[in-house]
Design a protein around this motif. Structure first.
Motif, short mmCIF file in Angstrom:
data_model
loop_
_atom_site.label_atom_id
_atom_site.label_comp_id
_atom_site.label_asym_id
_atom_site.label_seq_id
_atom_site.Cartn_x
_atom_site.Cartn_y
_atom_site.Cartn_z
N GLY A 1 55.58 42.55 41.13
CA GLY A 1 54.55 43.17 41.94
C GLY A 1 53.37 42.23 41.99
N VAL A 2 52.58 42.30 43.04
CA VAL A 2 51.38 41.48 43.14
C VAL A 2 50.17 42.38 43.31
CG1 VAL A 2 52.53 39.43 44.04
CG2 VAL A 2 51.69 41.15 45.65
N VAL A 3 49.09 41.99 42.64
CA VAL A 3 47.82 42.70 42.76
C VAL A 3 46.85 41.76 43.45
CG1 VAL A 3 45.89 43.74 41.51
CG2 VAL A 3 48.24 44.12 40.72
N GLY A 4 46.44 42.12 44.66
CA GLY A 4 45.60 41.24 45.47
C GLY A 4 46.37 40.78 46.69
N TYR B 1 51.85 39.73 39.08
CA TYR B 1 50.96 38.58 39.27
C TYR B 1 49.60 39.13 39.68
CZ TYR B 1 48.73 34.68 41.75
OH TYR B 1 47.85 33.74 42.19
N LEU B 2 48.57 38.82 38.90
CA LEU B 2 47.22 39.31 39.16
C LEU B 2 46.40 38.25 39.88
CD1 LEU B 2 46.28 40.99 35.73
CD2 LEU B 2 47.30 42.06 37.76
N ALA B 3 45.96 38.58 41.09
CA ALA B 3 45.09 37.68 41.85
C ALA B 3 43.80 38.40 42.22
CB ALA B 3 45.81 37.20 43.11
N SER B 4 43.40 39.30 41.36
CA SER B 4 42.15 40.06 41.54
C SER B 4 40.98 39.25 41.02
CB SER B 4 42.27 41.39 40.79
OG SER B 4 42.72 41.17 39.47
N PRO B 5 39.73 39.70 41.23
CA PRO B 5 38.58 39.01 40.65
C PRO B 5 38.67 38.91 39.13
CG PRO B 5 37.86 40.55 42.34
CD PRO B 5 39.33 40.80 42.14
N ASN B 6 38.08 37.86 38.57
CA ASN B 6 38.16 37.61 37.13
C ASN B 6 37.76 38.82 36.29
OD1 ASN B 6 38.84 34.96 37.74
ND2 ASN B 6 36.75 34.21 37.54
N SER B 7 36.75 39.54 36.75
CA SER B 7 36.22 40.67 35.97
C SER B 7 37.23 41.81 35.82
CB SER B 7 34.95 41.20 36.63
OG SER B 7 35.20 41.62 37.96
N LEU B 8 38.27 41.83 36.65
CA LEU B 8 39.26 42.90 36.61
C LEU B 8 40.52 42.52 35.85
CD1 LEU B 8 39.04 44.16 40.32
CD2 LEU B 8 37.82 45.04 38.32
N HIS B 9 40.68 41.25 35.52
CA HIS B 9 41.92 40.78 34.91
C HIS B 9 42.26 41.52 33.63
CE1 HIS B 9 41.76 36.60 37.09
NE2 HIS B 9 42.05 37.60 37.90
N ALA B 10 41.29 41.65 32.74
CA ALA B 10 41.59 42.24 31.42
C ALA B 10 42.04 43.68 31.54
CB ALA B 10 40.36 42.14 30.52
N SER B 11 41.28 44.51 32.23
CA SER B 11 41.63 45.93 32.32
C SER B 11 42.95 46.12 33.04
CB SER B 11 40.51 46.71 33.03
OG SER B 11 40.32 46.24 34.35
N HIS C 1 55.35 42.47 32.12
CA HIS C 1 54.89 41.11 31.85
C HIS C 1 53.77 40.76 32.84
CE1 HIS C 1 58.44 40.66 29.32
NE2 HIS C 1 59.17 41.11 30.33
N VAL C 2 52.80 39.96 32.39
CA VAL C 2 51.63 39.68 33.22
C VAL C 2 51.37 38.18 33.36
CG1 VAL C 2 49.12 39.93 33.43
CG2 VAL C 2 50.52 41.88 32.68
N LEU C 3 51.31 37.73 34.60
CA LEU C 3 50.87 36.38 34.95
C LEU C 3 49.52 36.55 35.64
CD1 LEU C 3 51.44 33.32 35.28
CD2 LEU C 3 52.57 33.86 37.45
N SER C 4 48.46 36.11 34.95
CA SER C 4 47.10 36.34 35.45
C SER C 4 46.48 35.06 35.96
CB SER C 4 46.21 36.93 34.34
OG SER C 4 44.87 37.01 34.78
N GLU C 5 45.92 35.12 37.16
CA GLU C 5 45.18 33.98 37.69
C GLU C 5 44.10 33.55 36.71
OE1 GLU C 5 44.77 31.54 39.66
OE2 GLU C 5 46.67 31.90 40.64
N LYS C 6 43.75 32.27 36.79
CA LYS C 6 42.65 31.78 35.99
C LYS C 6 41.33 32.20 36.65
CE LYS C 6 41.74 28.97 39.33
NZ LYS C 6 40.52 29.22 40.10
#
Length: 327
Positions: free
Chosen positions: A5-8, A68-78, A89-94
């Motif tokens: 799934g992709v977020v963003g 895959y998380l492509a949301s703003p940095n402030s949302l990555h953790a939550s 499993h989580v692949l988070s953008e830098k």
């Protein structure tokens, strides 16, 4: 297959999908956006049936294995924690998080739930970066690492006109350091580990984030000099200076040409063939970890992300950049 799934639904998500689609075991099955209209429009491009506007619902879905998380940095953790608590499993953008406290929470959640957490920093997984790693010994004792990534942001024009874009908004844990400075810092950490001391300077915009900056990092036998900017351009290559020669890297964020210039004037081209859709390599690494039951990458390890985040925290402290996420 690993069902993603992709977020963003922005350009970086499309770049990731193009790259990951080169992998035979990648399958895009779900899209999240805050609005159903945007989610449906994006999903339609890829013939995806599962769309979500509720993150909790997506995290609980049996349709996906990873996100895959492509949301703003402030949302990555939550967001990452929500998915990992549901076994995804989580692949988070830098940057993977806003600060070290958030990253610590993410790492604990990943370990508690036995899922893969990886920072999507593409360059350290690309063939030409691996060429640097494998040939570093040829230049002898390393005395300096120099990295530059300065790229004028089109969003800066909007900012100067009075529109506060996400890229310059502290609410989203943004700024030059977090967005592109990290491309200079993460390879340094992968190659040389944690520095002894950090000195940081930067120009802080009225919005509260840095527009540009520089770092000097001290190691036992070498130093590192880093320059980054979203309000100016630079065409400087990056280099690693050794006593026997230096390795020149054309673009630290996306290394395409890598060569050694020896002290006697000889040169050696280390460049390797790479896919133009270069986000393939982070997808490949992430999928391999899942399939092999490994918890973290060697290059993009949780420890390397932890050290990088520690450097980012200290640099922001010295520059006077604070985020609402900081406690």
């Amino acid at each position: 297959m690993v069902r993603f799934g992709v977020v963003g639904t922005n350009w970086i998500t499309e770049s990731f999908i193009r790259g990951a689609s080169h992998h035979q075991d990648f399958q895009l099955v779900a899209v999240y956006s805050r609005t159903e209209e945007r989610a449906a429009k994006f999903a339609g491009k890829y013939d995806v049936d599962n769309i979500f506007t509720d993150l909790e619902e997506m995290a609980k879905s049996d349709a996906i294995d990873a996100v895959y998380l492509a949301s703003p940095n402030s949302l990555h953790a939550s967001q990452a924690i929500t998915f990992m608590k549901n076994g995804k499993h989580v692949l988070s953008e830098k940057a993977i998080a806003s600060n070290s406290q958030e990253l610590g929470d993410m790492i604990r959640t990943a370990k508690d739930n036995r899922v893969v957490l990886m920072e999507a920093l593409k360059s350290t997984l690309m063939p030409n970066f691996k060429a640097v790693q494998e040939n570093l010994d040829k230049i002898g004792t390393v005395r300096r690492y120099f990295a530059s990534y300065c790229q004028y942001s089109s969003r800066y024009d909007k900012y100067k006109e009075g529109t506060l874009m996400n890229a310059f908004n502290p609410e989203f844990s943004a700024g030059s350091l977090m967005d592109i400075g990290i491309y200079c810092i993460y390879p340094l950490v992968v190659l040389f580990g944690e520095p002894k001391t950090i000195q940081a300077n930067g120009y802080v915009l009225e919005s509260g984030v840095d527009g540009e900056g520089s770092l000097i990092l001290k190691y036992d036998e070498m130093d590192a000099v880093i320059m980054f900017s979203k309000i100016t351009d630079s065409t400087l290559p990056s280099e690693i200076h050794g006593e026997n020669g230096n390795i020149r890297i054309d673009k630290i964020s996306t290394p395409e040409k890598v060569e050694i210039i020896y002290r006697d004037g000889r040169s050696e081209d280390l460049s390797r063939k790479q896919l133009a859709d270069n986000m393939f390599y982070e997808a490949e690494e992430f999928i391999t970890l899942i399939q092999q039951g490994k918890m973290e990458s060697e290059n993009n390890s949780l420890e390397n992300s932890r050290i990088t985040m520690k450097i980012l925290d200290e640099a922001r402290l010295q520059m006077g950049v604070k985020f609402p996420s900081d406690k």
